[in-house]
Design a protein around this motif. Structure first.
Motif, short mmCIF file in Angstrom:
data_model
loop_
_atom_site.label_atom_id
_atom_site.label_comp_id
_atom_site.label_asym_id
_atom_site.label_seq_id
_atom_site.Cartn_x
_atom_site.Cartn_y
_atom_site.Cartn_z
N LEU A 184 66.40 43.66 75.83
CA LEU A 184 65.86 44.82 74.64
C LEU A 184 64.80 43.80 74.99
O LEU A 184 63.93 43.64 75.38
N SER A 185 64.30 45.75 75.42
CA SER A 185 62.62 46.14 75.55
C SER A 185 62.15 45.91 74.50
O SER A 185 62.14 46.07 73.21
N VAL A 186 61.21 44.94 74.42
CA VAL A 186 60.11 44.39 74.24
C VAL A 186 58.50 45.35 74.41
O VAL A 186 58.61 44.96 75.70
N PHE A 187 57.66 44.65 73.89
CA PHE A 187 56.34 45.24 74.48
C PHE A 187 55.23 44.25 73.86
O PHE A 187 55.11 43.86 72.55
N ASP A 240 46.43 41.54 69.67
CA ASP A 240 46.20 42.78 68.15
C ASP A 240 47.10 43.78 68.61
O ASP A 240 47.13 44.33 69.21
N ILE A 241 47.93 43.33 67.70
CA ILE A 241 48.88 44.88 67.13
C ILE A 241 48.83 45.88 67.29
O ILE A 241 49.06 46.79 68.14
N GLY A 242 47.36 46.01 66.75
CA GLY A 242 47.28 47.14 67.01
C GLY A 242 46.60 48.17 68.08
O GLY A 242 46.82 49.05 69.02
N GLU A 243 46.11 47.10 68.49
CA GLU A 243 45.69 47.57 69.83
C GLU A 243 46.96 47.64 70.80
O GLU A 243 46.82 48.50 72.11
N LEU A 244 47.82 46.85 71.04
CA LEU A 244 49.15 46.91 72.18
C LEU A 244 49.34 48.33 71.21
O LEU A 244 49.88 48.58 72.39
N ALA A 245 49.49 48.41 70.28
CA ALA A 245 50.26 49.86 69.90
C ALA A 245 49.39 51.12 70.16
O ALA A 245 50.23 52.13 70.63
N ARG A 246 48.31 51.16 69.83
CA ARG A 246 47.11 51.74 70.57
C ARG A 246 47.25 52.43 72.28
O ARG A 246 47.38 53.29 72.35
N ARG A 247 47.78 51.34 72.50
CA ARG A 247 47.96 51.31 74.14
C ARG A 247 49.41 51.54 75.10
O ARG A 247 49.12 51.58 76.11
N LEU A 291 55.38 53.95 74.39
CA LEU A 291 56.74 53.90 74.26
C LEU A 291 56.38 53.13 72.22
O LEU A 291 57.68 52.49 71.62
N VAL A 292 55.21 52.31 71.60
CA VAL A 292 55.11 52.51 70.32
C VAL A 292 55.03 52.92 69.92
O VAL A 292 54.57 52.92 67.96
N ARG A 293 54.84 54.68 69.85
CA ARG A 293 55.00 55.60 68.71
C ARG A 293 55.63 55.60 67.68
O ARG A 293 56.33 56.63 67.58
N PRO A 337 54.32 48.36 58.62
CA PRO A 337 53.93 49.79 58.58
C PRO A 337 52.36 49.55 60.40
O PRO A 337 52.20 48.21 60.37
N ASN A 338 52.57 50.19 61.30
CA ASN A 338 52.27 49.97 63.27
C ASN A 338 50.68 50.00 62.79
O ASN A 338 50.15 51.22 62.11
N PRO A 339 50.10 48.85 62.20
CA PRO A 339 48.03 49.46 62.75
C PRO A 339 48.18 50.42 63.55
O PRO A 339 46.68 50.52 63.67
N GLY A 340 48.58 50.66 64.32
CA GLY A 340 48.18 51.83 65.56
C GLY A 340 48.68 52.73 65.72
O GLY A 340 48.20 53.89 66.24
N PHE A 341 49.45 52.96 64.56
CA PHE A 341 49.78 54.20 64.26
C PHE A 341 48.87 55.91 64.21
O PHE A 341 49.07 56.36 64.59
N ASP A 342 48.23 55.39 63.14
CA ASP A 342 46.92 56.66 63.03
C ASP A 342 46.46 56.51 63.74
O ASP A 342 45.75 57.56 63.73
#
Length: 132
Positions: free
Chosen positions: A50-53, A60-67, A70-72, A125-130
């Protein structure tokens, strides 16, 4: 439990127990989604993954999501690596992205999917989505 083949493992240790792993999407842990994604991993690579990041150097979840493109997703689910391991699963560094990991499952059955789902918190909510 079959582990990922050497060809897709990165030469780094698995993440430690305090690292947060992230899975994008509100329904990303539904049985139908898990069946499809874990089945695709089996067909392509010969293990139930199962793929995860995660970023072992920064939780920092937001920072990871921004980088991590695939977490968009506007919603994510998170789990501590230690919780995943306590449930009997391993988290292995896989593929070329330094942020990609695979939770290794023993099989692709509804009881296993329920066990892995219980490792994760509720959708948030994804803190890096914005950032997109």
């Amino acid at each position: 439990m079959l582990m990922p083949p050497a060809g897709i493992l990165r030469a780094e240790p698995p993440p430690d127990n305090v690292v947060v792993v992230i899975r994008g999407g509100e329904r990303s842990l539904d049985d139908a989604v898990l069946d499809r994604t874990v089945g695709d991993c089996w067909a392509a690579h010969g293990f139930f993954g199962l793929s995860v990041f995660a970023d072992p150097a920064n939780s920092d979840i937001g920072e990871l999501a921004r980088r991590t493109p695939l977490v968009r997703r506007p919603v994510v689910r998170t789990a501590l690596v230690g919780r995943v391991r306590e449930a009997g699963f391993e988290v292995m560094p896989t593929f070329s992205s330094s942020y990609h990991f695979s939770i290794v499952l023993p099989d692709a059955t509804a009881p296993t999917f329920e066990q892995v789902r219980l490792c994760f918190g509720p959708p948030m909510p994804n803190p890096g989505f914005d950032a997109w």
